[in-house]
Design an enzyme around this catalytic site. Structure first.
Site, PDB file in Angstrom:
ATOM      1  N   GLU A 164       2.265 -27.898   3.771  1.00 34.37           N
ATOM      2  CA  GLU A 164       0.926 -28.327   4.183  1.00 34.37           C
ATOM      3  C   GLU A 164       0.491 -29.524   3.342  1.00 34.37           C
ATOM      4  O   GLU A 164       0.616 -29.495   2.125  1.00 34.37           O
ATOM      5  CB  GLU A 164      -0.052 -27.155   4.012  1.00 34.37           C
ATOM      6  N   CYS A 293      -3.318 -28.554  -6.912  1.00 29.46           N
ATOM      7  CA  CYS A 293      -1.979 -28.935  -6.451  1.00 29.46           C
ATOM      8  C   CYS A 293      -1.239 -29.880  -7.393  1.00 29.46           C
ATOM      9  O   CYS A 293      -0.181 -29.522  -7.910  1.00 29.46           O
ATOM     10  CB  CYS A 293      -2.075 -29.558  -5.063  1.00 29.46           C
TER      11      CYS A 293
HETATM   12  N1  NAD Z   1      -5.540 -26.214  -1.805  1.00 29.53           N
HETATM   13  C1  NAD Z   1      -4.902 -27.271  -1.311  1.00 29.53           C
HETATM   14  O1  NAD Z   1      -5.463 -28.367  -1.168  1.00 29.53           O
HETATM   15  C2  NAD Z   1      -3.469 -27.147  -0.886  1.00 29.53           C
HETATM   16  C3  NAD Z   1      -2.900 -28.144  -0.062  1.00 29.53           C
HETATM   17  C4  NAD Z   1      -1.575 -28.007   0.328  1.00 29.53           C
HETATM   18  C5  NAD Z   1      -0.837 -26.921  -0.102  1.00 29.53           C
HETATM   19  N2  NAD Z   1      -1.406 -25.972  -0.921  1.00 29.53           N
HETATM   20  C6  NAD Z   1      -0.605 -24.828  -1.324  1.00 29.53           C
HETATM   21  O2  NAD Z   1      -0.958 -23.722  -0.496  1.00 29.53           O
HETATM   22  C7  NAD Z   1      -0.876 -22.501  -1.249  1.00 29.53           C
HETATM   23  C8  NAD Z   1      -2.219 -21.778  -1.215  1.00 29.53           C
HETATM   24  O3  NAD Z   1      -3.188 -22.591  -1.850  1.00 29.53           O
HETATM   25  P1  NAD Z   1      -4.746 -22.279  -1.735  1.00 29.53           P
HETATM   26  O4  NAD Z   1      -5.439 -23.395  -2.412  1.00 29.53           O
HETATM   27  O5  NAD Z   1      -5.100 -21.931  -0.328  1.00 29.53           O
HETATM   28  O6  NAD Z   1      -4.834 -20.943  -2.627  1.00 29.53           O
HETATM   29  P2  NAD Z   1      -6.045 -19.916  -2.748  1.00 29.53           P
HETATM   30  O7  NAD Z   1      -5.957 -19.336  -4.095  1.00 29.53           O
HETATM   31  O8  NAD Z   1      -7.316 -20.591  -2.315  1.00 29.53           O
HETATM   32  O9  NAD Z   1      -5.728 -18.805  -1.662  1.00 29.53           O
HETATM   33  C9  NAD Z   1      -4.692 -17.878  -1.783  1.00 29.53           C
HETATM   34  C10 NAD Z   1      -5.127 -16.595  -1.083  1.00 29.53           C
HETATM   35  O10 NAD Z   1      -4.029 -15.700  -1.045  1.00 29.53           O
HETATM   36  C11 NAD Z   1      -4.526 -14.388  -1.204  1.00 29.53           C
HETATM   37  N3  NAD Z   1      -3.435 -13.488  -1.611  1.00 29.53           N
HETATM   38  C12 NAD Z   1      -2.780 -13.429  -2.797  1.00 29.53           C
HETATM   39  N4  NAD Z   1      -1.850 -12.454  -2.758  1.00 29.53           N
HETATM   40  C13 NAD Z   1      -1.905 -11.897  -1.533  1.00 29.53           C
HETATM   41  C14 NAD Z   1      -1.196 -10.845  -0.898  1.00 29.53           C
HETATM   42  N5  NAD Z   1      -0.233 -10.158  -1.532  1.00 29.53           N
HETATM   43  N6  NAD Z   1      -1.525 -10.529   0.367  1.00 29.53           N
HETATM   44  C15 NAD Z   1      -2.505 -11.213   1.016  1.00 29.53           C
HETATM   45  N7  NAD Z   1      -3.210 -12.209   0.467  1.00 29.53           N
HETATM   46  C16 NAD Z   1      -2.909 -12.553  -0.801  1.00 29.53           C
HETATM   47  C17 NAD Z   1      -5.615 -14.553  -2.255  1.00 29.53           C
HETATM   48  O11 NAD Z   1      -6.526 -13.469  -2.255  1.00 29.53           O
HETATM   49  C18 NAD Z   1      -6.255 -15.867  -1.806  1.00 29.53           C
HETATM   50  O12 NAD Z   1      -7.311 -15.635  -0.896  1.00 29.53           O
HETATM   51  C19 NAD Z   1      -0.425 -22.915  -2.647  1.00 29.53           C
HETATM   52  O13 NAD Z   1       0.974 -22.821  -2.717  1.00 29.53           O
HETATM   53  C20 NAD Z   1      -0.843 -24.363  -2.737  1.00 29.53           C
HETATM   54  O14 NAD Z   1      -0.052 -25.090  -3.649  1.00 29.53           O
HETATM   55  C21 NAD Z   1      -2.711 -26.064  -1.293  1.00 29.53           C
END
Ligand code: NAD
Length: 481
Positions: A164, A293
């Site tokens: 993403e 990130c």
């Molecule tokens: N935030 C960004 O801008 C962005 C952009 C591109 C990629 N990413 C990548 O995407 C991934 C997620 O990032 P994010 O910012 O959305 O993280 P986040 O911390 O906002 O969300 C992660 C979610 O996963 C849930 N979770 C954790 N363990 C779980 C489980 N066992 N079952 C169900 N839910 C569970 C958490 O409760 C949380 O709501 C990361 O790898 C990040 O590097 C993030």
């Protein structure tokens, strides 16, 4: 729009999708897949989050998210804690849980592993497991191995990588109008399912909709979908983030050179960016990159290279410049107010960038912490991130939060701009000057034209540009820090 009138995409085939993790990426992906016509089950193991989302609270500050959540919640997007049910009901399972940095710099993949093992318990028919989280190369093989070790037959799943690239603040638009969609699939069957999922975008169909979210893609210019091997897709994501971080550190290093020579980094960046081989984006000097990130992805990419015996010390320099840039800013504050101990500073901006409430790895928070350690007292304002910041920098004698920028500025010895919110570039400068004890602004985001600041009577320090003072005439006022 009533739920009966929900737009449906007639040409594309709806595919039942599970999205695991309902954070910045998972939630945005879930409502956007629904917007593309797919039925979605969004899973999170945080019960409070699930309850809030069912009730219509987006929990994060993100443009268009309330609108899409309102359109689809509890209908085309269901929220649950039950991953087993979601696995059984859906054809594609997108893993979008966090992959934070571990103490060694590696990506901590324990959440991905936990989700994989839980999915394994409920697979009874063919599923595509999609890595949406940012993960290091070879993670697809680990997921496959974990599924097999937990008793899933090899013919019942494929693992694909679909990284993403959304940016917080413009996440919904980025998702629906991407520069590119990368699908890393080693199996034709899985690749075809991913292509079907994204076909409303890649065929241009979505962009015909009068109620669609507007952006840069169109019927005539839909986003390209790049099919690669799974490993290549994993590397594309890490390499992209590392390269963007490198661009930021590069221009920050150039800005330091400009400060030492009385040159103007904005002019330098423009001169560089007009070269189409370089481009203008990510050439904005500041106080260093942050967010959830870049810092962790650069560290994870470096760590992967190290484990593979590849010398990628370039990335260490990128990180080093980033750390130094925050320290330089604190020195700049000192150079403007003399001693830091006992100084009352107004701070505008807590989020790691404008248009988000995300404070993870925010350079603003790091700088405030350094200034508090130096004995300053801080009054801070941010349009969206105050509540989150309060949890890590609680209100106390030296740390206060203000309801707006002008309240923060009252009687301060200087005002610091640490986040590039658009509203911070439109302050009433005359009023601000009256409120501050001393008319000093130290701008870590170069939001203002130094000439305008002189006109309004400010001493103005920014990044990579000469310092300006109002009392002296322009020609002699420019000094170095
Ligand atoms: N935030 C960004 O801008 C962005 C952009 C591109 C990629 N990413 C990548 O995407 C991934 C997620 O990032 P994010 O910012 O959305 O993280 P986040 O911390 O906002 O969300 C992660 C979610 O996963 C849930 N979770 C954790 N363990 C779980 C489980 N066992 N079952 C169900 N839910 C569970 C958490 O409760 C949380 O709501 C990361 O790898 C990040 O590097 C993030």
């Amino acid at each position: 729009m009533s739920k009966d009138e929900l737009p449906n995409l007639l040409m594309s085939k709806p595919i039942p999708i599970a999205v695991v993790g309902s954070g910045y990426v998972g939630l945005v992906a879930a409502v956007c897949f629904a917007e593309m016509g797919h039925p979605v089950i969004c899973v999170d193991n945080d019960e409070r989050k699930v309850k809030a989302l069912r009730g219509g609270d987006t929990l994060i500050h993100e443009q268009h998210l309330p609108e899409l959540l309102g359109r689809y919640r509890n209908d085309r997007v269901r929220f649950t804690t039950d991953l087993g049910e979601a696995t059984r009901e859906c054809d594609a399972i997108f893993i979008a849980v966090g992959t934070p940095q571990s103490e060694t710099g590696d990506a901590d993949l324990s959440y991905v592993e936990a989700v994989t093992c839980e999915i394994a318990r409920s697979i009874t028919s063919y599923k595509v497991i999609v890595e949406k989280s940012t993960v290091p190369v070879y993670t697809n093989e680990w997921i496959s191995r974990a599924l097999e070790r937990n008793g899933v037959e090899r013919n019942l799943f494929d693992v694909v990588s679909n990284p993403e690239f959304l940016r917080e603040g413009t996440a919904v638009v980025d998702f629906l109008h991407p520069d590119r969609i990368v699908v890393g699939a080693d199996s034709e069957r899985a690749g075809a399912i991913l292509r079907d999922i994204y076909s409303p975008l890649t065929s241009g169909e979505y962009y015909q909709r009068p109620d669609g979210i507007a952006g840069c893609c169109s019927v005539s210019e839909p986003p390209p979908l790049l099919t690669t091997s799974t490993k290549s897709a994993e590397i594309i994501k890490h390499a992209s983030n590392a390269f963007l971080a490198l661009k930021i550190s590069f221009i920050n290093a150039v800005s330091n050179l400009c400060e030492a020579t009385n040159a103007n980094v904005e002019q330098v960046a423009r001169g560089m960016g007009l070269d189409t081989r370089i481009g203008p984006k990510f050439l904005r000097p500041g106080i260093g990159y942050g967010g959830s990130c870049f810092p962790k992805d650069v560290a994870a990419f470096r760590s992967v290279a190290e484990q593979l015996g590849i010398d990628f010390n370039l990335l260490k320099e990128v990180e080093k410049i980033n750390v130094q840039q925050k320290k330089r800013f604190v020195s700049k504050v000192r150079s403007a107010v003399w001693n830091l101990r006992g100084k009352k500073l107004a701070v505008l901006g807590l989020a790691f960038k404008g248009d988000t409430d995300d404070i993870r790895e925010s350079p603003a928070v790091d700088i405030i912490s350094m200034l508090l350690n130096e004995g300053c007292s801080i009054t801070a304002f941010d349009p969206a991130a105050v509540e989150r910041t309060r949890q890590i920098l609680p209100e106390g004698d030296n740390m206060r939060y203000a309801p707006d920028a002008y309240e923060a500025a009252k009687d301060a010895d200087a005002l610091l701009i640490l986040t590039d919110w658009a509203e911070f570039a439109e302050l009433d400068l005359r009023h601000l000057n009256q409120l501050l004890r001393y008319p000093i602004i130290i701008d870590g985001r170069n939001l203002y034209d130094p000439a305008v600041m002189i006109d309004h009577g400010f001493t103005y320090l920014s990044v990579g540009r000469p310092v300006v003072h109002p009392a002296r005439d322009m020609a002699s006022a420019s000094t170095n820090i």
